[in-house]
Design a protein around this motif. Structure first.
Motif, mmCIF file in Angstrom:
data_model
loop_
_atom_site.group_PDB
_atom_site.id
_atom_site.type_symbol
_atom_site.label_atom_id
_atom_site.label_comp_id
_atom_site.label_asym_id
_atom_site.label_seq_id
_atom_site.Cartn_x
_atom_site.Cartn_y
_atom_site.Cartn_z
ATOM 1 N N LEU A 178 0.833 -1.212 0.000
ATOM 2 C CA LEU A 178 0.000 0.000 0.000
ATOM 3 C C LEU A 178 0.865 1.258 0.000
ATOM 4 C CD1 LEU A 178 -2.805 -1.088 2.518
ATOM 5 C CD2 LEU A 178 -3.182 -0.324 0.144
ATOM 6 N N VAL A 179 1.973 1.231 0.750
ATOM 7 C CA VAL A 179 2.869 2.398 0.812
ATOM 8 C C VAL A 179 3.287 2.818 -0.603
ATOM 9 C CG1 VAL A 179 5.209 3.110 1.470
ATOM 10 C CG2 VAL A 179 3.762 1.959 3.143
ATOM 11 N N ALA A 180 3.488 1.817 -1.460
ATOM 12 C CA ALA A 180 4.012 2.093 -2.804
ATOM 13 C C ALA A 180 2.916 2.399 -3.829
ATOM 14 C CB ALA A 180 4.839 0.897 -3.272
ATOM 15 N N HIS A 181 1.640 2.340 -3.423
ATOM 16 C CA HIS A 181 0.568 2.543 -4.409
ATOM 17 C C HIS A 181 0.248 4.034 -4.574
ATOM 18 C CE1 HIS A 181 -3.187 2.239 -6.599
ATOM 19 N NE2 HIS A 181 -2.895 0.961 -6.840
ATOM 20 N N ALA A 182 0.066 4.450 -5.816
ATOM 21 C CA ALA A 182 -0.136 5.879 -6.111
ATOM 22 C C ALA A 182 -1.430 6.435 -5.516
ATOM 23 C CB ALA A 182 -0.158 6.078 -7.632
ATOM 24 N N ALA A 183 -2.406 5.582 -5.231
ATOM 25 C CA ALA A 183 -3.693 6.071 -4.699
ATOM 26 C C ALA A 183 -3.687 6.189 -3.176
ATOM 27 C CB ALA A 183 -4.820 5.133 -5.135
ATOM 28 N N VAL A 184 -2.539 5.876 -2.550
ATOM 29 C CA VAL A 184 -2.482 5.861 -1.078
ATOM 30 C C VAL A 184 -1.553 6.975 -0.599
ATOM 31 C CG1 VAL A 184 -1.803 4.479 0.929
ATOM 32 C CG2 VAL A 184 -2.982 3.393 -1.002
ATOM 33 N N THR A 185 -2.057 7.807 0.323
ATOM 34 C CA THR A 185 -1.235 8.923 0.804
ATOM 35 C C THR A 185 -0.553 8.610 2.133
ATOM 36 O OG1 THR A 185 -3.196 9.896 1.822
ATOM 37 C CG2 THR A 185 -2.595 10.696 -0.368
ATOM 38 N N ARG A 186 -1.129 7.708 2.916
ATOM 39 C CA ARG A 186 -0.503 7.380 4.199
ATOM 40 C C ARG A 186 -0.963 5.997 4.646
ATOM 41 N NH1 ARG A 186 -1.204 10.432 10.120
ATOM 42 N NH2 ARG A 186 0.026 8.890 11.237
ATOM 43 N N VAL A 187 -0.032 5.211 5.186
ATOM 44 C CA VAL A 187 -0.372 3.896 5.745
ATOM 45 C C VAL A 187 -0.015 3.914 7.224
ATOM 46 C CG1 VAL A 187 0.008 1.403 5.621
ATOM 47 C CG2 VAL A 187 0.156 2.788 3.540
ATOM 48 N N ARG A 188 -0.939 3.465 8.062
ATOM 49 C CA ARG A 188 -0.685 3.398 9.501
ATOM 50 C C ARG A 188 -0.632 1.920 9.905
ATOM 51 N NH1 ARG A 188 -3.952 8.196 12.306
ATOM 52 N NH2 ARG A 188 -4.269 9.530 10.507
#
Ligand SMILES: Cc1ncc(COP(=O)(O)O)c(C=O)c1O
Length: 361
Positions: free
Chosen positions: A250-260
């Motif tokens: 998810l960290v590397a996906h363009a549609a994701v701005t932040r992963v917790r």
């Protein structure tokens, strides 16, 4: 998990404590009436008590356990809790405060200095770690030390971590609570709660609160929860391994701005979690590009993953937490909570990535 909570070993005895359906019991024994106890609960309590390192009590739901623990706070008492405590617990505390029953002090639970300052003159420190859904990590040992200095009782909601990853009673916490609905039972088919303590005095108080408030589980629920607990280690091993892989992707996906996710090395809670927990768990949260509609579009687009609330089951669930009016306004509108299940991780990623692609393309 596997060996405890079994009937006596004798010829033709069953391997599992049966579902005991009786509202009353022959006089002369310790149970007497089914609002006090039930052999089906006691088998589950033996197992969960041993896992957490204390004596356990079963409740009708996580909220029934939480409400009975809150009931122990003296009239006019002060409770310190994270501003991001699970929304149900927060709502109950707000209602009690509005009724004049207690005062709440909200803190940033991953700031030890703020927690310590708030403990001065308080009665109870309510810890949740990781928090739902902000995924903050509380330094439990530091919080307990500050609470003890001030004579403050500590409670820890261990729902996200489970006793396999984090043992709050060993860190000095007085009472652990669980939504057993989640990882402990593990199959999204039962609601139950647990409270566990090392203190006989607190156990007796909680037993009385459970009996008199009447928030008791059905025996079949206890049977199902115990059946779930038997495989907790296997389910958790797989689901948290899946969660780590999905967090990294998810960290590397363009549609994701932040992963917790505390398992990510640059997560704010990583250092404390790595010290305090033996794994990072199966729940994560992430924020998507765009606003509410884009986040909802991801939930609508998944096919293998289920758009539903709750967590800790064998199946992966996703939801936008702010769709609930009780959720705190500082939880971002586009935050999606993902409870990762035991499916094949590449199948999960294909589904999630496909859903995320719909909001970037
Ligand atoms: C951390 C946490 N604690 C307590 C609860 C309440 O448990 P229940 O729904 O079993 O009443 C939940 C439910 O989502 C939860 O996530």
């Amino acid at each position: 998990m596997v060996a405890a909570g079994r009937p006596l070993v004798e010829p033709d005895a069953p391997l599992n404590v049966p579902v005991v359906l009786s509202s009353t019991f022959h006089a002369g024994g310790p149970i007497a009436y089914a609002r006090s106890s039930n052999p089906s609960w006691e088998a589950l309590e033996e197992v969960v008590g041993q896992l957490e390192g204390g004596r356990a009590l079963s409740f009708a739901s996580g909220m029934a356990a939480i409400s009975s623990v809150l009931d122990l706070i003296p009239n006019g008492g002060v409770i310190v809790l994270s501003s991001h405590t699970y929304s149900g617990t927060s709502a109950r505390v707000r209602d009690l405060e509005a009724a004049g029953r207690l005062t709440a002090r909200l803190v940033t639970i991953d700031d030890p200095d703020e927690v310590a300052a708030a403990c001065v003159g308080a009665d109870v420190l309510w810890i949740e770690s990781p928090t739902n859904p902000a995924m903050e990590i509380c330094d439990i040992a530091a919080a307990v030390a500050a609470a003890r200095t001030n004579g403050v009782r500590t409670v820890c909601d261990n729902t996200f971590a489970t006793p396999l990853l984090q043992q709050p009673l060993e860190l000095g916490v007085d009472i652990v609570v669980h939504s057993a609905t989640k990882m402990l039972a593990g199959h999204s088919d039962v609601l139950m709660g647990m409270a566990i303590t090392k203190s006989d005095a607190i156990w007796t108080q909680l037993m009385r609160a459970r009996t008199l408030l009447g928030g008791i589980p059905g025996p079949f629920e206890a049977f199902l929860a115990l059946r779930g607990v038997r495989t907790l280690a296997l389910r958790l091993e797989r689901s948290q391994a899946n969660a780590m892989v999905l967090a990294e992707r998810l960290v590397a996906h363009a549609a994701v701005t932040r992963v917790r996710y505390p398992g990510l090395p640059d997560d704010r809670g990583h250092a404390v979690a790595a010290r305090q927990m033996s794994g990072f768990g199966s729940v994560l949260a992430f924020e998507t590009v765009g606003g509410v509609d884009d986040a909802e579009a991801v939930c609508d687009a998944v096919r293998l993953i289920t758009h539903a609330t709750s967590l800790g089951g064998v199946e992966t669930l996703i939801e936008r937490r702010r769709r609930w009016p009780e959720e705190r306004a500082d939880i971002p509108e586009n935050l999606l909570r993902l409870s990762v299940g035991i499916e094949n991780v590449d199948d999960l990623w294909a589904d999630l990535a496909g859903a995320l692609d719909t909001i970037t393309n």
